[in-house]
Design an enzyme around this catalytic site. Structure first.
Site, PDB file in Angstrom:
ATOM      1  N   LYS A 130       0.845  -1.185   0.000  1.00  0.00           N
ATOM      2  CA  LYS A 130       0.000   0.000   0.000  1.00  0.00           C
ATOM      3  C   LYS A 130       0.878   1.230   0.000  1.00  0.00           C
ATOM      4  CE  LYS A 130      -3.149   2.580   3.061  1.00  0.00           C
ATOM      5  NZ  LYS A 130      -3.883   2.583   4.335  1.00  0.00           N
ATOM      6  N   GLU A 180      -8.717   9.959  13.873  1.00  0.00           N
ATOM      7  CA  GLU A 180      -7.891   8.781  14.162  1.00  0.00           C
ATOM      8  C   GLU A 180      -6.959   8.979  15.352  1.00  0.00           C
ATOM      9  OE1 GLU A 180      -5.055   5.591  11.745  1.00  0.00           O
ATOM     10  OE2 GLU A 180      -6.007   7.252  10.707  1.00  0.00           O
TER      11      GLU A 180
END
Length: 394
Positions: A130, A180
């Site tokens: 990723k 987050e």
């Protein structure tokens, strides 16, 4: 002093972090510590706090300290820790930010799509699982920009998550509202709440629910999320005698986005490991960089036409006992005297579609656009193939 008073008293250069549980604020600078070696910086901060009053430090870590951008921690002249800013902050009026005279996309939308396509091709070639690619919007104003106003509006708009403002070098301010949690530490208990996998919210309740269900069913997003959760778990493992990692993620919402999130909890082996030291060890996660980290960061540097600075870094605090709380610095902007730069990114995996990734960044800009009172229609225009339509508009 209550949280609403702290918010109303905030001034450019101060520190402010509001969560569902508490509000932490600091004003003035009793001592400033900076450094590009974040582990060493955490040790210096810990030593200073043993003799500091107030015994707390607040600040930011950059996306890439190896690029020369230093972590910055401040022992404030005054500090306050109190209850959550919501719901009492709802009594505050919204503040005017002003209308930019120029809006510019960096890079242009078509070039961001091209970068995503190049990133997808590079994943296999370089053995990456990723990579995260971001783009920016540069806004210029004819008069001063108020980070105080943006912060108040962000707190009003985001009752959950981590709404923050922190002074940066060069008299700039990092302001935003992140969904987050990178890391919190309380005693020997640590918690991380990684997010990866995204879908925009909708004003239509039916469409909004469908978007949430689509995210839960998305193979691409579950792959992206698994990469992140695995990396966070492995980064925490050397510090923890035990870890609890749920097998499947939860669906998490912000006012503008749906996310997949997993709450990872652990118990420290060594009670002397501080929250700042743990944040330095975890950061940057695949949520904002990619994996493997070094290769992903190299690809980010190749494909993004700007330095991230403190975007996709971390913002938080640590006290003399080692407790603290750090959020990933996303959904944010760096504010200068008469300009600001907004950032938004998305995780690229083999199944990523360039147009969908461009649309995801557009949706994420909505957090700051809403706080600034800018019309959502502008987002569509600065994300179109033709590029921004508001360049030069008063």
């Amino acid at each position: 002093m209550n949280a609403v008073r702290l918010l109303d008293d905030y001034r450019r250069g101060d520190f402010f972090l509001a969560t569902e549980r508490r509000t932490v604020a600091g004003a003035g600078v009793a001592q400033e510590l900076t450094g590009t070696d974040e582990a060493a910086l955490s040790e210096r901060v810990h030593a200073v706090l043993a003799e500091s009053d107030p015994p707390i430090a607040m600040g930011v870590l950059p996306f890439d300290s190896g690029a020369g951008t230093p972590g910055r921690m401040v022992v404030p002249a005054t500090a306050h820790v109190t209850g959550p800013a919501h719901p009492a902050a709802a009594t505050l009026p919204r503040r005017e930010v002003g209308t930019p005279s120029r809006v510019r996309s960096v890079p242009e939308p078509v070039l961001h799509r091209d970068a995503v396509a190049r990133a997808v091709a590079a994943l296999g070639e370089r053995g990456l699982r990723k990579v995260v690619l971001a783009r920016a919007l540069d806004l210029e104003f004819d008069t001063g920009v108020s980070p105080e106003a943006i912060l108040v509006n962000l707190v009003l708009d985001n009752p959950r998550g981590y709404t923050f403002a922190a002074g940066l070098p060069g008299a700039r301010t990092l302001v935003g509202s992140s969904p987050e949690l990178l890391l919190s530490r309380r005693g020997t208990q640590v918690v991380s709440h990684p997010h990866a996998g995204s879908m925009p919210r909708s004003a239509d309740p039916v469409e909004d629910a469908e978007n949430g269900r689509a995210l839960l069913a998305s193979r691409k997003d579950h792959i992206e999320h698994a990469v992140l959760t695995d990396a966070v778990t492995e980064a925490l493992r050397p510090f923890c005698r035990k870890l609890d990692v749920p097998a499947v993620p939860d669906l998490v919402s912000t006012p503008t986005m749906w996310h997949l999130g997993t709450t990872v909890t652990g118990e420290l082996i060594d009670a002397d490991i501080t929250a700042l030291r743990l944040a330095a060890a975890l950061h940057p996660t695949p949520a904002i960089c990619g994996t493997p980290t070094d290769s992903a960061r190299a690809l980010v540097t190749e494909l993004e036409p700007f330095q991230r600075g403190y975007y996709a870094g971390a913002v938080g605090w640590v006290d003399a006992g080692g407790d603290g709380e750090w959020a990933v610095s996303i959904r944010c902007a760096e504010v200068a005297e008469r300009s600001l730069r907004l950032y938004a990114g998305g995780g690229i995996v083999p199944d990523s579609d360039p147009q969908a990734e461009l649309d995801e960044t557009t949706a994420k800009f909505a957090t700051l656009f809403g706080a600034m009172g800018l019309p959502r229609e502008w987002l569509a225009e600065v994300s179109s193939s033709a590029g921004p339509a508001h360049a030069g508009r008063g």
